[in-house]
Motif scaffolding. Structure first.
Motif, mmCIF file in Angstrom:
data_model
loop_
_atom_site.group_PDB
_atom_site.id
_atom_site.type_symbol
_atom_site.label_atom_id
_atom_site.label_comp_id
_atom_site.label_asym_id
_atom_site.label_seq_id
_atom_site.Cartn_x
_atom_site.Cartn_y
_atom_site.Cartn_z
ATOM 1 N N UNK A 1 0.823 -1.209 0.000
ATOM 2 C CA UNK A 1 0.000 0.000 0.000
ATOM 3 C C UNK A 1 0.861 1.265 0.000
ATOM 4 N N UNK A 2 1.908 1.275 0.804
ATOM 5 C CA UNK A 2 2.733 2.484 0.907
ATOM 6 C C UNK A 2 3.538 2.736 -0.362
ATOM 7 N N UNK B 1 -3.660 1.619 -9.001
ATOM 8 C CA UNK B 1 -4.941 1.925 -8.348
ATOM 9 C C UNK B 1 -5.706 0.653 -8.001
ATOM 10 N N UNK B 2 -5.640 -0.343 -8.865
ATOM 11 C CA UNK B 2 -6.295 -1.629 -8.580
ATOM 12 C C UNK B 2 -5.659 -2.304 -7.375
ATOM 13 N N UNK B 3 -4.338 -2.216 -7.285
ATOM 14 C CA UNK B 3 -3.633 -2.808 -6.148
ATOM 15 C C UNK B 3 -4.063 -2.129 -4.854
ATOM 16 N N UNK B 4 -4.169 -0.807 -4.863
ATOM 17 C CA UNK B 4 -4.590 -0.080 -3.658
ATOM 18 C C UNK B 4 -6.007 -0.479 -3.256
ATOM 19 N N UNK B 5 -6.874 -0.608 -4.249
ATOM 20 C CA UNK B 5 -8.279 -0.933 -3.968
ATOM 21 C C UNK B 5 -8.426 -2.340 -3.407
ATOM 22 N N UNK B 6 -7.719 -3.290 -4.008
ATOM 23 C CA UNK B 6 -7.796 -4.675 -3.548
ATOM 24 C C UNK B 6 -6.450 -5.361 -3.794
ATOM 25 N N UNK B 7 -5.536 -5.247 -2.815
ATOM 26 C CA UNK B 7 -4.191 -5.800 -3.024
ATOM 27 C C UNK B 7 -4.205 -7.311 -3.247
ATOM 28 N N UNK B 8 -3.570 -7.756 -4.334
ATOM 29 C CA UNK B 8 -3.416 -9.202 -4.497
ATOM 30 C C UNK B 8 -2.335 -9.709 -3.531
ATOM 31 N N UNK B 9 -1.929 -10.927 -3.669
ATOM 32 C CA UNK B 9 -0.882 -11.483 -2.805
ATOM 33 C C UNK B 9 0.406 -10.673 -2.950
ATOM 34 N N UNK B 10 1.317 -10.854 -2.008
ATOM 35 C CA UNK B 10 2.600 -10.151 -2.059
ATOM 36 C C UNK B 10 3.341 -10.502 -3.350
ATOM 37 N N UNK B 11 3.347 -11.776 -3.704
ATOM 38 C CA UNK B 11 4.047 -12.195 -4.923
ATOM 39 C C UNK B 11 3.410 -11.572 -6.157
#
Length: 197
Positions: A12-13, A35-45
């Motif tokens: 997120x950061x 923006x998609x990652x911020x809205x719904x982060x997938x796995x770390x990988x």
């Protein structure tokens, strides 16, 4: 803090830093992915696979500006760089605001690229070279696993690492964990004292 939570916070950061500090350097498609990652982060990988190519572009552009210094600090005052060393621990600072590791004043300056970085962290990475792989492993060189018990990763922008912050550590340094085969020694450096962030 559990590693999964540390990584979630990093995702997120770094995403927010990319959109805030580097938006002019991003393609519209990259902005949408972030923006998609911020809205719904997938796995770390999965997040790493999306973000690392973007971060490589940002790091390589930032590093050629000459605005940053990457320094491996030494207590001995003697040149310590050797391709035989498994990893090199260093800090990154703005060239006019060098923050050393635990107030050391002598170090070795290096030229790096994003590809040089095994991991980074806003403070000490608590990194050990060990014989076994575990959930904290960020890489392997030769027969040693590089395990960062504070959760270092490649998901940081340069501006995140050099930003002023308060920590509960005695030193306000950040940490880069570098592959010695992918860095270039520039010169020995000495500073009078380390400014406080």
């Amino acid at each position: 803090m559990q590693l999964a939570k540390i990584h979630q916070k990093q995702i997120l950061e770094v995403s927010k830093s990319l959109l805030t500090d580097y938006q002019k350097d991003l393609l519209p498609k990259e902005i949408e992915e972030i923006k998609k990652i911020i809205k719904q982060p997938p796995s770390f990988l999965a997040s790493s696979l999306i973000l690392e190519p973007i971060l490589q572009k940002i790091w390589d552009k930032e590093l050629i500006t000459g605005n940053y210094k990457v320094i491996a600090w030494t207590k001995s005052g003697k040149k310590e760089h050797s391709k035989e060393r498994i990893v090199i621990f260093a800090t990154i600072s703005e060239k006019d605001n060098i923050v050393s590791f635990c107030d050391l004043t002598i170090g070795e300056e290096y030229a790096i690229t994003y590809d040089s970085i095994l991991g980074a962290y806003l403070k000490d990475g608590a990194t050990l070279l060990e014989d076994k792989k575990n959930e904290y492993t960020i890489g392997q060189i030769k027969d040693k696993y590089i395990n960062s018990y504070n959760g270092a990763s490649k998901l940081f922008t340069p501006k995140q690492l050099v930003a002023p912050r308060q920590t509960n550590y005695p030193s306000n340094h950040n940490e880069l964990i570098l592959n010695p085969q992918k860095i270039k020694y520039i010169k020995q450096i000495e500073i009078e004292n380390s400014p406080k962030r």
